[in-house]
Motif scaffolding. Structure first.
Motif, PDB file in Angstrom:
ATOM      1  N   MET A   1       0.730  -1.185  -0.060  1.00 54.43           N
ATOM      2  CA  MET A   1      -0.082   0.136   0.150  1.00 54.43           C
ATOM      3  C   MET A   1       0.870   1.060  -0.044  1.00 54.43           C
ATOM      4  SD  MET A   1      -2.898   1.573   0.049  1.00 54.43           S
ATOM      5  CE  MET A   1      -4.157   0.443   0.639  1.00 54.43           C
ATOM      6  N   LEU A   2       0.544   2.258  -0.583  1.00 54.76           N
ATOM      7  CA  LEU A   2       1.309   3.651  -0.741  1.00 54.76           C
ATOM      8  C   LEU A   2       1.051   4.043   0.882  1.00 54.76           C
ATOM      9  CD1 LEU A   2      -0.675   5.383  -3.760  1.00 54.76           C
ATOM     10  CD2 LEU A   2       1.649   4.284  -3.789  1.00 54.76           C
ATOM     11  N   CYS A   3       1.998   4.883   1.124  1.00 55.31           N
ATOM     12  CA  CYS A   3       2.293   5.349   2.562  1.00 55.31           C
ATOM     13  C   CYS A   3       2.029   6.984   2.712  1.00 55.31           C
ATOM     14  CB  CYS A   3       3.651   5.072   3.118  1.00 55.31           C
ATOM     15  SG  CYS A   3       3.690   5.637   4.747  1.00 55.31           S
ATOM     16  N   GLY A   4       1.027   7.319   3.322  1.00 59.31           N
ATOM     17  CA  GLY A   4       0.715   8.852   3.307  1.00 59.31           C
ATOM     18  C   GLY A   4      -1.182   8.723   3.000  1.00 59.31           C
ATOM     19  N   ARG A   5      -1.625   9.665   4.091  1.00 59.76           N
ATOM     20  CA  ARG A   5      -2.997   9.602   4.036  1.00 59.76           C
ATOM     21  C   ARG A   5      -3.876  10.031   2.725  1.00 59.76           C
ATOM     22  NH1 ARG A   5      -5.127  12.090   9.610  1.00 59.76           N
ATOM     23  NH2 ARG A   5      -3.255  10.825  10.084  1.00 59.76           N
ATOM     24  N   THR A   6      -3.249  11.111   2.184  1.00 65.20           N
ATOM     25  CA  THR A   6      -3.790  11.473   0.914  1.00 65.20           C
ATOM     26  C   THR A   6      -3.819  10.541  -0.143  1.00 65.20           C
ATOM     27  OG1 THR A   6      -3.731  13.944   1.462  1.00 65.20           O
ATOM     28  CG2 THR A   6      -3.768  13.366  -1.006  1.00 65.20           C
ATOM     29  N   GLN A   7      -2.506  10.058  -0.220  1.00 65.70           N
ATOM     30  CA  GLN A   7      -2.254   9.117  -1.191  1.00 65.70           C
ATOM     31  C   GLN A   7      -2.781   7.766  -1.241  1.00 65.70           C
ATOM     32  OE1 GLN A   7       0.381  10.813   0.498  1.00 65.70           O
ATOM     33  NE2 GLN A   7       0.183  12.239  -1.132  1.00 65.70           N
ATOM     34  N   GLU A   8      -3.150   7.482   0.268  1.00 63.90           N
ATOM     35  CA  GLU A   8      -3.865   6.217   0.153  1.00 63.90           C
ATOM     36  C   GLU A   8      -5.208   6.274  -0.250  1.00 63.90           C
ATOM     37  OE1 GLU A   8      -3.804   3.784   3.782  1.00 63.90           O
ATOM     38  OE2 GLU A   8      -1.986   4.816   4.568  1.00 63.90           O
ATOM     39  N   ILE A   9      -6.012   7.384   0.128  1.00 68.07           N
ATOM     40  CA  ILE A   9      -7.251   7.886  -0.173  1.00 68.07           C
ATOM     41  C   ILE A   9      -7.496   7.870  -1.854  1.00 68.07           C
ATOM     42  CG2 ILE A   9      -9.123   9.607   0.086  1.00 68.07           C
ATOM     43  CD1 ILE A   9      -7.827  10.242   2.775  1.00 68.07           C
ATOM     44  N   LEU A  10      -6.349   8.483  -2.256  1.00 65.67           N
ATOM     45  CA  LEU A  10      -6.514   8.503  -3.949  1.00 65.67           C
ATOM     46  C   LEU A  10      -6.553   7.089  -4.319  1.00 65.67           C
ATOM     47  CD1 LEU A  10      -4.064  11.477  -4.588  1.00 65.67           C
ATOM     48  CD2 LEU A  10      -6.466  11.424  -4.675  1.00 65.67           C
ATOM     49  N   TYR A  11      -5.765   6.323  -3.748  1.00 66.31           N
ATOM     50  CA  TYR A  11      -5.394   4.914  -4.232  1.00 66.31           C
ATOM     51  C   TYR A  11      -6.988   4.331  -4.316  1.00 66.31           C
ATOM     52  CZ  TYR A  11      -3.966  -0.030  -4.394  1.00 66.31           C
ATOM     53  OH  TYR A  11      -4.001  -1.495  -4.517  1.00 66.31           O
ATOM     54  N   GLU A  12      -7.667   4.376  -3.092  1.00 68.57           N
ATOM     55  CA  GLU A  12      -8.895   3.663  -2.810  1.00 68.57           C
ATOM     56  C   GLU A  12     -10.021   4.338  -3.764  1.00 68.57           C
ATOM     57  OE1 GLU A  12      -9.494   1.310  -0.940  1.00 68.57           O
ATOM     58  OE2 GLU A  12      -7.390   1.223   0.223  1.00 68.57           O
ATOM     59  N   ILE A  13      -9.938   5.634  -3.934  1.00 72.44           N
ATOM     60  CA  ILE A  13     -10.895   6.128  -5.057  1.00 72.44           C
ATOM     61  C   ILE A  13     -10.768   5.789  -6.331  1.00 72.44           C
ATOM     62  CG2 ILE A  13     -11.538   8.406  -6.031  1.00 72.44           C
ATOM     63  CD1 ILE A  13     -11.076   9.621  -3.423  1.00 72.44           C
ATOM     64  N   ASN A  14      -9.229   5.608  -6.526  1.00 73.03           N
ATOM     65  CA  ASN A  14      -9.070   4.945  -7.954  1.00 73.03           C
ATOM     66  C   ASN A  14      -9.417   3.644  -8.407  1.00 73.03           C
ATOM     67  OD1 ASN A  14      -7.596   4.962 -10.476  1.00 73.03           O
ATOM     68  ND2 ASN A  14      -6.072   3.814  -9.717  1.00 73.03           N
ATOM     69  N   LYS A  15      -9.623   2.839  -7.279  1.00 69.00           N
ATOM     70  CA  LYS A  15     -10.142   1.387  -7.134  1.00 69.00           C
ATOM     71  C   LYS A  15     -11.532   1.343  -7.493  1.00 69.00           C
ATOM     72  CE  LYS A  15      -6.115  -0.609  -7.263  1.00 69.00           C
ATOM     73  NZ  LYS A  15      -5.694  -1.292  -8.537  1.00 69.00           N
ATOM     74  N   LEU A  16     -12.172   2.323  -6.699  1.00 63.71           N
ATOM     75  CA  LEU A  16     -13.608   2.505  -6.787  1.00 63.71           C
ATOM     76  C   LEU A  16     -14.054   2.742  -8.235  1.00 63.71           C
ATOM     77  CD1 LEU A  16     -14.665   3.992  -3.560  1.00 63.71           C
ATOM     78  CD2 LEU A  16     -15.036   1.682  -4.263  1.00 63.71           C
TER      79      LEU A  16
END
Length: 303
Positions: A1-16
């Motif tokens: 997983m990416l490390c960093g709160r904003t980057q984690e959220i972007l990762y999850e949104i991208n997956k959705l």
């Protein structure tokens, strides 16, 4: 997983947004799937650039996804608002969107303007993804405040308020207990030096009960001497807390926050009064608020 709160959220949104084989999901979240995603935080934007420049350090799974052309930090609809004017424009755009903004506890910065323009709207959702310290604006909102004061104006809390703890940068009680259990040779003594007093005491009690390890929760100004040979821990000195010192620090902190607020207010007020469509009563209301603020500042200076 990416490390960093904003980057984690972007990762999850991208997956959705990538979900294509679930028709029911896509129908239910049709608006979400089409919404633009704005990262509106100078620090988060800079951090994202660091991530982009060091993709070779990502986990193997993420690197493989990038090689296939699926970069979680670059997807259609993702935009970065670099300037204050770009940030302000988000509050004038009625198109459904996702805005990722800081600061996490809503005390300073662009987030306060987004809250001012959206907190009253029942169609908006305010999602908190981190700890909210008591006494902060974020804490008041999360804990059910019906009205809050933002930039000198009372705002009704009509938006849907949600809170996700999973993105917190700190381990919870279970995580800390697992960390202690992970030691092959258990520590003989533990000092708890971070956290709120109530949470520290609860954790200290649990550690002592479950692991039989002795705990110390030191107070301000205490000095401890550890004798490893005799396995003896003794407090040798304590500095009495001076309330005046704490108040001095608080005053300086509040002054710094006030400087940021006034800087933001200057930008927004100038923009508002330059609008030819602004009604006379609105200009009068703004003028009265500034006069009230001026009086309060004078009262502080004159003591």
């Amino acid at each position: 997983m990416l490390c960093g709160r904003t980057q984690e959220i972007l990762y999850e949104i991208n997956k959705l947004k990538e979900i294509k084989d679930d028709d029911e999901f896509r129908r239910k979240y049709k608006t979400l799937m089409k919404s633009n995603v704005y990262v509106d935080s100078p620090l988060a934007i800079s951090a994202t650039e660091v991530f982009r420049e060091n993709t070779n350090l990502f986990e193997e799974q993420i690197q493989e996804e990038i090689m296939r052309g699926d970069n979680p930090l670059e997807f259609p609809g993702l935009k970065f608002t670099q300037t204050a004017d770009e940030s302000k424009a988000l509050n004038e755009d009625q198109t459904p969107s996702i805005i990722i903004s800081a600061s996490g506890m809503c005390e300073v910065g662009r987030i306060k303007h987004h809250l001012k323009h959206n907190l009253w709207n029942p169609k908006s959702t305010i999602l908190f993804v981190g700890y909210q310290a008591p006494g902060t604006l974020g804490y008041s909102i999360v804990n059910g405040a019906k009205k809050v004061k933002i930039l000198g104006e009372e705002i009704a809390v009509n938006a849907r308020i949600e809170y996700i703890e999973g993105y917190s940068g700190h381990a919870d009680q279970e995580g800390l207990m697992n960390f202690i259990y992970s030691f092959i040779n258990k520590p003989k003594h533990i000092f708890l030096v971070h956290g709120e007093a109530e949470a520290q005491n609860i954790l200290a009690e649990k550690i002592e009960q479950d692991t039989k390890i002795s705990i110390t929760v030191p107070e301000f100004g205490e000095t401890y001497e550890i004798n490893g040979i005799e396995e003896k821990i003794e407090m040798t000195h304590k500095i009495e807390r001076r309330i005046t010192s704490a108040i001095r620090r608080e005053v300086i902190d509040r002054l710094e926050k006030l400087k940021e607020e006034i800087k933001d207010m200057d930008s927004y007020v100038r923009q508002d009064i330059s609008d030819d469509k602004l009604k006379d009563e609105d200009i009068f209301r703004i003028n009265e608020k500034i006069k009230d603020l001026e009086k309060q500042i004078i009262q502080v200076i004159e003591g």
